[in-house]
Design a protein around this motif. Sequence first.
Motif, mmCIF file in Angstrom:
data_model
loop_
_atom_site.group_PDB
_atom_site.id
_atom_site.type_symbol
_atom_site.label_atom_id
_atom_site.label_comp_id
_atom_site.label_asym_id
_atom_site.label_seq_id
_atom_site.Cartn_x
_atom_site.Cartn_y
_atom_site.Cartn_z
ATOM 1 N N TYR A 184 -18.005 -0.032 -4.707
ATOM 2 C CA TYR A 184 -17.083 0.831 -5.456
ATOM 3 C C TYR A 184 -15.627 0.526 -5.111
ATOM 4 N N ILE A 185 -15.358 0.102 -3.876
ATOM 5 C CA ILE A 185 -14.014 -0.348 -3.498
ATOM 6 C C ILE A 185 -14.135 -1.810 -3.075
ATOM 7 N N THR A 186 -13.448 -2.686 -3.802
ATOM 8 C CA THR A 186 -13.467 -4.113 -3.488
ATOM 9 C C THR A 186 -12.126 -4.517 -2.867
ATOM 10 N N ASP A 187 -12.092 -5.733 -2.322
ATOM 11 C CA ASP A 187 -10.830 -6.227 -1.751
ATOM 12 C C ASP A 187 -9.736 -6.268 -2.813
ATOM 13 N N GLU A 188 -10.137 -6.533 -4.049
ATOM 14 C CA GLU A 188 -9.148 -6.616 -5.140
ATOM 15 C C GLU A 188 -8.534 -5.251 -5.461
ATOM 16 N N ASP A 189 -9.192 -4.190 -5.057
ATOM 17 C CA ASP A 189 -8.685 -2.843 -5.343
ATOM 18 C C ASP A 189 -7.561 -2.429 -4.396
ATOM 19 N N HIS A 190 -7.391 -3.138 -3.297
ATOM 20 C CA HIS A 190 -6.402 -2.725 -2.294
ATOM 21 C C HIS A 190 -4.985 -2.700 -2.869
ATOM 22 N N GLN A 191 -4.679 -3.672 -3.722
ATOM 23 C CA GLN A 191 -3.345 -3.712 -4.308
ATOM 24 C C GLN A 191 -3.099 -2.482 -5.189
ATOM 25 N N LEU A 192 -4.085 -2.123 -6.011
ATOM 26 C CA LEU A 192 -3.942 -0.940 -6.859
ATOM 27 C C LEU A 192 -3.803 0.317 -6.005
ATOM 28 N N ILE A 193 -4.640 0.435 -4.986
ATOM 29 C CA ILE A 193 -4.563 1.607 -4.111
ATOM 30 C C ILE A 193 -3.164 1.750 -3.524
ATOM 31 N N ARG A 194 -2.597 0.627 -3.080
ATOM 32 C CA ARG A 194 -1.287 0.710 -2.407
ATOM 33 C C ARG A 194 -0.124 0.720 -3.397
ATOM 34 N N THR A 195 -0.405 0.423 -4.667
ATOM 35 C CA THR A 195 0.618 0.657 -5.691
ATOM 36 C C THR A 195 0.792 2.151 -5.915
ATOM 37 N N ILE A 196 -0.333 2.857 -5.956
ATOM 38 C CA ILE A 196 -0.288 4.299 -6.211
ATOM 39 C C ILE A 196 -0.030 5.084 -4.928
ATOM 40 N N PHE A 197 -0.634 4.638 -3.824
ATOM 41 C CA PHE A 197 -0.448 5.292 -2.522
ATOM 42 C C PHE A 197 0.071 4.236 -1.544
ATOM 43 N N PRO A 198 1.395 4.001 -1.511
ATOM 44 C CA PRO A 198 1.968 2.855 -0.799
ATOM 45 C C PRO A 198 1.606 2.759 0.678
ATOM 46 N N TYR A 199 1.387 3.894 1.334
ATOM 47 C CA TYR A 199 1.135 3.863 2.779
ATOM 48 C C TYR A 199 -0.320 4.179 3.115
ATOM 49 N N ALA A 200 -1.200 3.996 2.154
ATOM 50 C CA ALA A 200 -2.608 4.318 2.381
ATOM 51 C C ALA A 200 -3.222 3.397 3.429
ATOM 52 N N GLU A 201 -4.066 3.985 4.260
ATOM 53 C CA GLU A 201 -4.924 3.217 5.151
ATOM 54 C C GLU A 201 -6.286 3.067 4.470
ATOM 55 N N ILE A 202 -6.924 1.941 4.723
ATOM 56 C CA ILE A 202 -8.250 1.683 4.153
ATOM 57 C C ILE A 202 -9.171 1.274 5.292
ATOM 58 N N THR A 203 -10.279 1.990 5.432
ATOM 59 C CA THR A 203 -11.223 1.689 6.508
ATOM 60 C C THR A 203 -12.637 1.607 5.948
ATOM 61 N N THR A 204 -13.526 1.001 6.708
ATOM 62 C CA THR A 204 -14.909 0.801 6.271
ATOM 63 C C THR A 204 -15.867 1.453 7.253
ATOM 64 N N VAL A 205 -16.815 2.207 6.725
ATOM 65 C CA VAL A 205 -17.885 2.784 7.541
ATOM 66 C C VAL A 205 -19.075 1.839 7.486
ATOM 67 N N PRO A 206 -19.506 1.309 8.632
ATOM 68 C CA PRO A 206 -20.597 0.334 8.632
ATOM 69 C C PRO A 206 -21.940 0.959 8.278
#
Length: 269
Positions: A223-245
Amino acid sequence: MKLNYRKVGEGYPLIIVHGLYGSSDNWLNVAKELGNNFEVFILDQRNHGASPHSDSHTYEDQKEDLLEFMDDHKIEKASLLGHSMGGKTIMFFAADYPERVNNLIVADIAPKNYTKISDYAPQTIDHENIVSAMLNFNLSAYKSRTEIDQKLTENISSERVRQFLLKNLKRNDNKEFVWKLNIKTISEYLPQIMDGMDKEKFQKGKGITGFPVLFIKGENSNYITDEDHQLIRTIFPYAEITTVPKAGHWVHAEQPRLLVKTVEYFVLD
């Protein structure tokens, strides 16, 4: 819209907003753990759980429902935790009411439109299949959950998905099975549920700021891909992104302890 809710714990308010086909019940165990540090409110969104049914189901509706809930309960600001559809609800809410947000925690969903990307066609088709199967199911013809489960296998092969959907069964006054979900409205509004935020509104330094933002991805979910990081940080510039194993899309069910620790560390640290 007076949403049904559960409340556990004491402390600073944290509101949990579930995803499509979900309810407050699905989050109760996580909420109890978080209740050691927060006053946790778990909502049933409109057309879900024990909340009222409506003939409309847009993110405009859902964010206004959340605002009304906070106003009714005199919650000036809260930490917001939303999963999937609920994650989009709190994103839309944060865009219009940033002053009401203390922390924004989005679980396994990006702010994009999932229906317009070919990689996500299987997911979109699956949702259409699920909703169609539920909408056209003659529940009154069955006497047990086991019979209903067996019938659902004709359209929904995943046992995990079927068991999740079966949590939405209840009996009416005639002792017949019915869906708690307003599946008719959900079916009609499925394209809007799959919709995303308009990234054009957030170009050129107009992203949403003023509070910490965390996106939590399930390691085994797409549901969240590496390509989505740019969009996430366009809308939320200081967002952190983490992964639950070792977790898929239902992070709260597959890795509840890790999710709780992640939320506590992000909000309390």
